[in-house]
Structures are given as C-alpha cells and as structure tokens.
Design a protein around this motif. Structure first.
Motif, PDB file in Angstrom:
ATOM      1  N   SER A 167      44.142  41.943  28.671  1.00  0.00           N
ATOM      2  CA  SER A 167      44.917  42.881  29.474  1.00  0.00           C
ATOM      3  C   SER A 167      45.269  44.012  29.338  1.00  0.00           C
ATOM      4  N   TYR A 168      45.205  44.659  28.015  1.00  0.00           N
ATOM      5  CA  TYR A 168      45.844  46.145  27.646  1.00  0.00           C
ATOM      6  C   TYR A 168      44.547  46.723  27.040  1.00  0.00           C
ATOM      7  N   PRO A 169      44.254  48.098  27.524  1.00  0.00           N
ATOM      8  CA  PRO A 169      44.517  48.689  28.700  1.00  0.00           C
ATOM      9  C   PRO A 169      43.779  48.080  29.921  1.00  0.00           C
ATOM     10  N   SER A 170      44.205  48.281  31.137  1.00  0.00           N
ATOM     11  CA  SER A 170      43.313  47.757  32.149  1.00  0.00           C
ATOM     12  C   SER A 170      42.067  48.384  32.414  1.00  0.00           C
ATOM     13  N   GLY A 171      41.090  47.579  32.669  1.00  0.00           N
ATOM     14  CA  GLY A 171      40.013  48.024  32.869  1.00  0.00           C
ATOM     15  C   GLY A 171      39.468  48.689  34.294  1.00  0.00           C
ATOM     16  N   HIS A 172      40.450  48.275  35.162  1.00  0.00           N
ATOM     17  CA  HIS A 172      40.384  48.475  36.574  1.00  0.00           C
ATOM     18  C   HIS A 172      40.945  49.817  36.889  1.00  0.00           C
ATOM     19  N   SER A 173      42.084  49.955  35.946  1.00  0.00           N
ATOM     20  CA  SER A 173      42.948  51.033  36.248  1.00  0.00           C
ATOM     21  C   SER A 173      41.987  52.310  35.538  1.00  0.00           C
ATOM     22  N   THR A 174      41.592  52.056  34.342  1.00  0.00           N
ATOM     23  CA  THR A 174      40.638  53.123  33.865  1.00  0.00           C
ATOM     24  C   THR A 174      39.542  53.549  34.631  1.00  0.00           C
ATOM     25  N   TYR A 175      38.794  52.492  35.188  1.00  0.00           N
ATOM     26  CA  TYR A 175      37.797  52.932  36.120  1.00  0.00           C
ATOM     27  C   TYR A 175      38.368  53.485  37.215  1.00  0.00           C
ATOM     28  N   ALA A 176      39.364  53.393  37.903  1.00  0.00           N
ATOM     29  CA  ALA A 176      39.858  53.756  39.045  1.00  0.00           C
ATOM     30  C   ALA A 176      40.079  55.298  38.746  1.00  0.00           C
ATOM     31  N   THR A 177      40.690  55.509  37.832  1.00  0.00           N
ATOM     32  CA  THR A 177      41.045  56.894  37.409  1.00  0.00           C
ATOM     33  C   THR A 177      39.830  57.767  36.945  1.00  0.00           C
ATOM     34  N   ALA A 182      43.076  55.563  44.631  1.00  0.00           N
ATOM     35  CA  ALA A 182      42.933  55.250  43.409  1.00  0.00           C
ATOM     36  C   ALA A 182      44.448  54.631  42.874  1.00  0.00           C
ATOM     37  N   GLU A 183      45.437  55.288  43.403  1.00  0.00           N
ATOM     38  CA  GLU A 183      46.441  54.804  43.209  1.00  0.00           C
ATOM     39  C   GLU A 183      46.974  53.212  43.639  1.00  0.00           C
TER      40      GLU A 183
END
Length: 247
Positions: free
Chosen positions: A145-155, A176-177
């Motif tokens: 779960s950590y770190p989020s791959g989706h959050s990383t990609y979106a950023t 992205a948010e």
C-alpha cells in the motif's frame, strides 16, 4: 449533476499528517537511483495514533461515498493519460494521441520501477487487509500500500502534462487531486500512502526531466496534444526546465 467532493475533510487530515517533505540535501543527483526508503518517512506503525487516524479517514469516506464517487474511482483505476484528458478543456480521443498515450505509459513504467523497492521494503498491508470494517469498492491490488503508486503516477503525470499545456495547469492539478482521492474513496489506500505518493511523484518528475531522451519524448507528446487542442506550438526546452510555466 455530480456532487462536489468535500476536499476540506482530506485537506485537514493532510495538514495534520506527520509526513513531511524531504530535506533538499536528500534529493538524489540527476541520473542517480532514488532510494525512497531513505527519502520518505516510514508509514505509520500498526496500532499507532497515526495508523488509527489513517483507518478512520478511510472508514469515513466509505460511509460518505456516493455511486458517482465510486464510478469515478473505478474510472481512475487506470494509470494512463486518459483520465486527465478532460482537464484539457476539449473532448480528445485517445486513439488520436498515440505519442501522448505512449509517453504516459513510459512514465508509468519508469515510476513503477523507481518505486518498487520502497513498496517491497515497507510491505504495508492494504486498508481492508488491516481492518475488516473497511470494504473496498475497487479491486484490491496485489502489491503493498505504501507509497501509493497511483498517487505517485498522478503527481508525475500532472507535472508533465502541465509542462505540455501550461494554459490548463490549474485544471490538470485539480484533476490529479481528485485522482489521488479516488484511491481513499475506493478503500484501497490510506491518506498517508497518498501523501507519500505526492512526494515520490514530484521527485520522480524532477529526476526524469533531467533526462534528455525523456524530455524529447515529452516534447513530441506535447506537440501532438497542442495540435489536437488547436493551441500554438511551444518551443521544446532542454532537460531540467521542461516543467517551467510559460511567461
């Protein structure tokens, strides 16, 4: 009409989060491997106050999520450029953007490769694996779960896309948010996973923008996008300055 997502609920949690931005001297030099196990703080320890707060936020979103939120979370499960295209202000068909779609697929693979060691290192269980009261509306990924791959990609994707179309930077970063929040709404990530992904995605974007071949691909994709949007071409910058906004 889609209900507005109450962003303040997440924002208040993020402001209280124990995670912090890495010190400037910790950022690796261009071309060097990124050791996120040193750059990022560890996830909250099981049973800690921060861990309990993480779970409480996920459970709260579970109670308040609507069918519209769940549908958006399902659509956002794909890590491609497609979820971000509406933020550009025109209906764009992915099949007319082969260079753009290929560029963001390369970005996804690069980000996964850079993040994989950290995910394996911490090996944090997903929210439903740690709390039986959390019932995800999304398919549970097989990795940690950590770190989020989706959050990383979106950023990272938002940084690149805003560099291509700076005229729509605000809309791109807002999208992205929402994309990041979808992972909490869907019950497959904690808020601390998302915060860490934002940090990781920013570092990955900065690192890739020092790579001449990567910037060349970004410029080609940007030219394709701008042509399809009916926007004037922009000069292709060199490595390290591709994400700077236009004057």
């Amino acid at each position: 009409m889609r209900r507005p997502i109450p962003w303040l609920f997440l924002l208040l949690f993020l402001l209280a989060s124990p995670l912090s931005l890495p010190a400037a001297e910790s950022v690796p030099a261009p071309g060097q491997p990124i050791d996120f196990t040193r750059l990022l703080p560890p996830p909250p320890a099981p049973g800690s106050v921060a861990d309990r707060e993480d779970k409480a936020v996920v459970r709260a979103w579970q109670q308040r999520r609507t069918p519209e939120m769940e549908a958006l979370a399902q659509a956002d499960a794909a890590r491609t450029a497609q979820p971000f295209l509406p933020a550009l202000g025109r209906d764009l068909a992915p099949e007319k953007l082969p260079l753009t779609m290929a560029f963001f697929e390369t970005l996804r693979k690069d980000a996964d490769a850079m993040l994989g060691e950290a995910k394996a290192h911490w090996n944090r269980p997903r929210p439903p694996q740690a709390d039986p009261d959390i019932r995800p509306s999304l398919r549970l990924p097989h990795n940690a779960s950590y770190p989020s791959g989706h959050s990383t990609y979106a950023t990272a994707a938002a940084v690149m896309l805003a560099g291509m179309v700076p005229e729509r930077a605000t809309e791109i970063f807002d999208r992205a948010e929402a994309y990041r929040l979808s992972r909490i709404i869907g019950g497959v990530h904690y808020p601390s996973d998302i915060v860490a992904g934002r940090i990781a995605g920013t570092v990955i974007a900065a690192t890739l923008l020092e790579n001449a071949a990567f910037v060349e691909g970004m410029c080609a994709a940007g030219a394709e996008l701008r042509q399809n949007l009916g926007l004037a071409p922009r000069p292709c910058p060199g490595p390290g300055i591709a994400a700077k906004p236009a004057n």
